[in-house]
Design an enzyme around this catalytic site. Sequence first.
Site, PDB file in Angstrom:
ATOM      1  N   LYS A 270       0.630  -1.349   0.148  1.00  0.00           N
ATOM      2  CA  LYS A 270       0.523   0.117  -0.004  1.00  0.00           C
ATOM      3  C   LYS A 270       1.366   1.318   0.218  1.00  0.00           C
ATOM      4  O   LYS A 270       1.876   0.957   0.331  1.00  0.00           O
ATOM      5  CB  LYS A 270      -0.917   0.227   0.969  1.00  0.00           C
ATOM      6  CG  LYS A 270      -2.376   0.851   0.824  1.00  0.00           C
ATOM      7  CD  LYS A 270      -3.053   0.004   0.166  1.00  0.00           C
ATOM      8  CE  LYS A 270      -4.822   0.582  -0.026  1.00  0.00           C
ATOM      9  NZ  LYS A 270      -5.751  -0.080  -0.479  1.00  0.00           N
TER      10      LYS A 270
ATOM     11  N   GLY B 139     -19.675   6.954  -2.416  1.00  0.00           N
ATOM     12  CA  GLY B 139     -18.216   7.180  -3.072  1.00  0.00           C
ATOM     13  C   GLY B 139     -18.065   5.831  -4.356  1.00  0.00           C
ATOM     14  O   GLY B 139     -19.247   5.284  -4.730  1.00  0.00           O
TER      15      GLY B 139
ATOM     16  N   GLY C 186     -21.666   5.636   3.084  1.00  0.00           N
ATOM     17  CA  GLY C 186     -20.391   6.147   2.517  1.00  0.00           C
ATOM     18  C   GLY C 186     -21.200   6.000   0.487  1.00  0.00           C
ATOM     19  O   GLY C 186     -21.135   4.497   0.226  1.00  0.00           O
TER      20      GLY C 186
ATOM     21  N   VAL D 184     -17.337   3.077  -4.731  1.00  0.00           N
ATOM     22  CA  VAL D 184     -17.703   2.172  -4.887  1.00  0.00           C
ATOM     23  C   VAL D 184     -19.208   1.688  -4.318  1.00  0.00           C
ATOM     24  O   VAL D 184     -20.083   1.211  -4.284  1.00  0.00           O
ATOM     25  CB  VAL D 184     -16.582   1.145  -3.749  1.00  0.00           C
ATOM     26  CG1 VAL D 184     -17.372  -0.152  -3.086  1.00  0.00           C
ATOM     27  CG2 VAL D 184     -15.676   1.052  -4.663  1.00  0.00           C
TER      28      VAL D 184
END
Length: 340
Positions: A78, A176, A174, A178
């Site tokens: 990451k 966003g 959320g 996705v």
Amino acid sequence: MFAMMESARLEALHLAQDPVTGLRAIIAIHSSRLGPALGGCRYLAYADTDSAVRDAIQLARGMSYKAALAGLAQGGGKAVIIRPAHVDNRGALFEAFGRMIESLGGAYITAVDSGTSSADMDCIAQHTRHVTSTTAAGDPSPHTAMGVYAGIRSTALVRFGSADLDGLRVAVQGLGHVGFALAEQLAAAGVELLVSDLDAGRVQLAVEQLGARAVAPEALLGSPCDILAPCGLGGVLDAQTVAGLQCAAVAGAANNQLATGEIADELDARGILYAPDYVINSGGLIYVALQHRGEGLPAITAHLAQIGLRLNELYAHAQAEKCSPARVADRLAERLLYGT
């Protein structure tokens, strides 16, 4: 720092800065046992450098586990770029990051993540081929959402006895790329949607286009629902929030949903079925990994179909062993990574 690395069994930690562009970047490589480390690049503001390092390490570990259980020949890594208060040239900053990646000689392959875009990946690609989810490669978000949707159906089958989602109430935290794509699929399946996001515009869009009901962000986790789908940033499930949950299952797209490993046991004790995040949200990783290797859409789609089957397997093991599916998933991933 070395103590953090040892605790997470991290292979390598790379830090770089470029005063000209303002780049301050961290690349954490958790494991390369199964293949080169692959994982997204976050571009976010952090309270301090230690917070950014901890985030990169924790996320890299999750990527290793995710790749292992998805059956991919990839390791986990990451990247975190600490977003400066002001940047003169965003493109130049990401080009500098591309040079950092190239200096690692293929040990790490990057992709989009929170705060980054395909346009940023295009800048990185000017200096390294060890990048995916460029404009040409395509956005992995819809594939993540497809995998999460399949995982929610598997979760519903185990928890409610049917994979038919029609009439169930699902709370999506959320919206966003996705989260909204997932909400679209859920709405098409006849789900009663509760939604929240810090972006009021995204919430309004879900209300108008999907018939969702808006809930204040601070109230969504405690809203009565059948399934809670965290699709924002990690760490949303801690002792306090779990105590207030009014759902039968948690199955969402966010990485690192549990504040600590013990939270999985608290969910299990409350009878709340938990879909391990790095299993249910592996669709994006599957897409970028296979696309980077030159695989076509049929192979990618076939691999995505395995997400629901993997969850079914984890749920069966957890039921037999009378423990959380998260504990089962960790053990299986560690066996693949370490042979233990």
